[in-house]
Write an enzyme that holds these catalytic residues in place. Structure first.
Site, PDB file in Angstrom:
ATOM      1  N   HIS A  83       0.696  -1.195  -0.086  1.00 45.76           N
ATOM      2  CA  HIS A  83       0.159   0.119  -0.016  1.00 45.76           C
ATOM      3  C   HIS A  83       0.831   1.244  -0.125  1.00 45.76           C
ATOM      4  O   HIS A  83       0.576   2.294  -0.799  1.00 45.76           O
ATOM      5  CB  HIS A  83      -0.915  -0.155   1.314  1.00 45.76           C
ATOM      6  CG  HIS A  83      -2.220  -0.813   1.072  1.00 45.76           C
ATOM      7  ND1 HIS A  83      -2.984  -1.079   2.153  1.00 45.76           N
ATOM      8  CD2 HIS A  83      -2.512  -1.625   0.135  1.00 45.76           C
ATOM      9  CE1 HIS A  83      -3.902  -2.084   1.661  1.00 45.76           C
ATOM     10  NE2 HIS A  83      -3.698  -2.491   0.539  1.00 45.76           N
ATOM     11  N   LYS A 101      -7.606  -1.271   3.121  1.00 42.04           N
ATOM     12  CA  LYS A 101      -7.255  -1.463   4.546  1.00 42.04           C
ATOM     13  C   LYS A 101      -6.687  -2.815   4.899  1.00 42.04           C
ATOM     14  O   LYS A 101      -6.947  -3.767   3.966  1.00 42.04           O
ATOM     15  CB  LYS A 101      -8.434  -1.178   5.428  1.00 42.04           C
ATOM     16  CG  LYS A 101      -9.331  -2.629   5.808  1.00 42.04           C
ATOM     17  CD  LYS A 101     -10.652  -2.520   5.851  1.00 42.04           C
ATOM     18  CE  LYS A 101     -11.451  -2.075   4.644  1.00 42.04           C
ATOM     19  NZ  LYS A 101     -10.962  -2.996   3.371  1.00 42.04           N
ATOM     20  N   ASP A 182      -5.148  -8.380   8.819  1.00 45.77           N
ATOM     21  CA  ASP A 182      -6.114  -8.757   7.993  1.00 45.77           C
ATOM     22  C   ASP A 182      -7.529  -8.603   8.533  1.00 45.77           C
ATOM     23  O   ASP A 182      -8.254  -8.161   8.056  1.00 45.77           O
ATOM     24  CB  ASP A 182      -5.541 -10.203   7.714  1.00 45.77           C
ATOM     25  CG  ASP A 182      -4.803 -10.181   6.288  1.00 45.77           C
ATOM     26  OD1 ASP A 182      -5.101 -10.194   5.322  1.00 45.77           O
ATOM     27  OD2 ASP A 182      -3.832 -10.138   6.678  1.00 45.77           O
TER      28      ASP A 182
END
Length: 377
Positions: A83, A101, A182
């Site tokens: 990311h 996310k 996660d």
């Protein structure tokens, strides 16, 4: 595109895995959105994805998409280890960004991206779709209006049965593996949504031989006396439920708290009230609401969303860092020097970031149950 209301918002998607496909499927159904480009490290993957969803341009590098001036906003759908590199590249080239996310691996990377977006005057938002969900917003409004009095406790869990073998991405520290980033990002974010940032964090975990957390339990504490119990696991399936208890009642979400079909409000001295998802809001399992919020903000000339504010994203990352510190989970680069704004740190080179892994239905894979990293994009 400040102030524009008639033109379509032109989207690019960076990565081509399971969550990218799920997002694209919702996007092409929105009349004021247009998917115009997709990028992957593998050009053939980008071309196949573009053909599937009708995007006119397919790129074999991230940089080409980032430099495409005809793209209004890029959805970064890689696993979270990439990311920082992917979103930073897009921001440096002047693109607005919706980033999956967990926002990054750690607070240092997250603060770097926020600083870069503010420096460049670009829109940036974490794809915390739970915050944009109409029924979750209704729940928050009830809590904020005092429907259950002063919040005393929040409980939330997210566990998947697996099994995830040692070679799986979820077991790899280089890729930010483990249950916390996660899955645990959802219970932690839910507690933040209702109570803000905690003043104290304690946590325990069971770690894998590779050094990632197989399951983690954390107790978050606030100065006013509120507590939150959050749990996540990649070794056992849980109800994925949540409960909010206040001084005058409680709210129960029996399952799928990040994307609920209903919740029940219990007020002292009154009959329980059930609140159900409105079919008029569209398919419940979709990501349309976060896309709609991005487009609303872009048309309004906003550089961040009031539903998913950047300071809130940073606060969640601070809490996740605190939990990892307490359970002893570290990733390569955690202690490395801060990169220049938006410049990839040494550990940002992604590994197999476009490789799809077993997309499923809610409750069987984490991103379809909520998360890009189990269904990598």
């Amino acid at each position: 595109m400040s102030g524009s209301t008639g033109e379509k918002v032109r989207w690019g998607i960076l990565a081509t895995g399971g969550i990218a496909a799920a997002f694209a499927a919702d996007l092409v159904d929105l009349p004021d959105a247009e998917l115009v480009a997709v990028a992957s490290r593998r050009e053939e993957s980008a071309r196949a994805f573009a053909e599937r969803f009708g995007a006119p341009r397919a790129y074999g590098t991230w940089a080409e998409l980032a430099r495409d001036a005809d793209v209004d906003v890029v959805y970064v759908a890689t696993p979270h280890a990439a990311h920082h590199a992917a979103a930073g590249l897009c921001l440096r080239e002047g693109r607005n960004v919706l980033c999956e996310k967990p926002f990054t691996l750690n607070l240092r990377e997250a603060a770097d991206l926020v600083a870069l977006a503010r420096q460049r005057g670009r829109f940036l938002m974490e794809a915390m779709w739970m915050y944009c969900n109409p029924l979750v917003r209704r729940l928050k409004a009830l809590v904020d209006d005092g429907a259950i009095g002063e919040v005393r406790t929040v409980q939330a869990d997210f566990g998947l049965a697996g099994p995830f073998p040692p070679a799986h991405r979820l077991r790899d520290p280089r890729l930010g593996g483990g249950a916390l980033l996660d899955l645990g990002v959802y219970p932690v974010s839910f507690a933040h949504l209702l109570l803000g940032e905690p003043s104290d964090v304690t946590a325990r975990a069971v770690l894998s031989p590779e050094g990632v957390d197989l399951q983690t339990g954390a107790l978050l504490c606030w100065d006013g006396g509120a507590l939150a119990q959050v749990h996540c696991s990649i070794t056992g399936g849980t109800a994925i439920g949540a409960s909010v208890t206040g001084s005058k009642g409680r709210i129960d979400i029996p399952s799928g708290f990040f994307n609920p079909d209903r919740f029940v409000l219990h007020r002292d001295g009154r009959e329980p009230e059930e609140f159900a998802a409105d079919p008029a809001d569209g398919p419940r399992a979709g990501y349309r609401h976060e896309a709609l919020e991005v487009m609303r903000a872009l048309r309004a000339g906003e550089t961040e969303s009031p539903l998913v504010p950047l300071e809130g994203t940073l606060a969640v990352m601070r809490t996740l860092d605190a939990i990892r510190e307490r359970i002893g989970v570290r990733y390569p680069g955690d202690a490395g020097p801060a990169a220049a704004p938006g410049r990839p740190a040494a550990h940002d080179e992604p590994v197999a970031q476009d490789e799809p892994v077993a997309p499923g239905r809610p409750g069987t894979s984490a991103r379809d149950a909520g998360e890009s990293a189990v269904t990598p994009a």
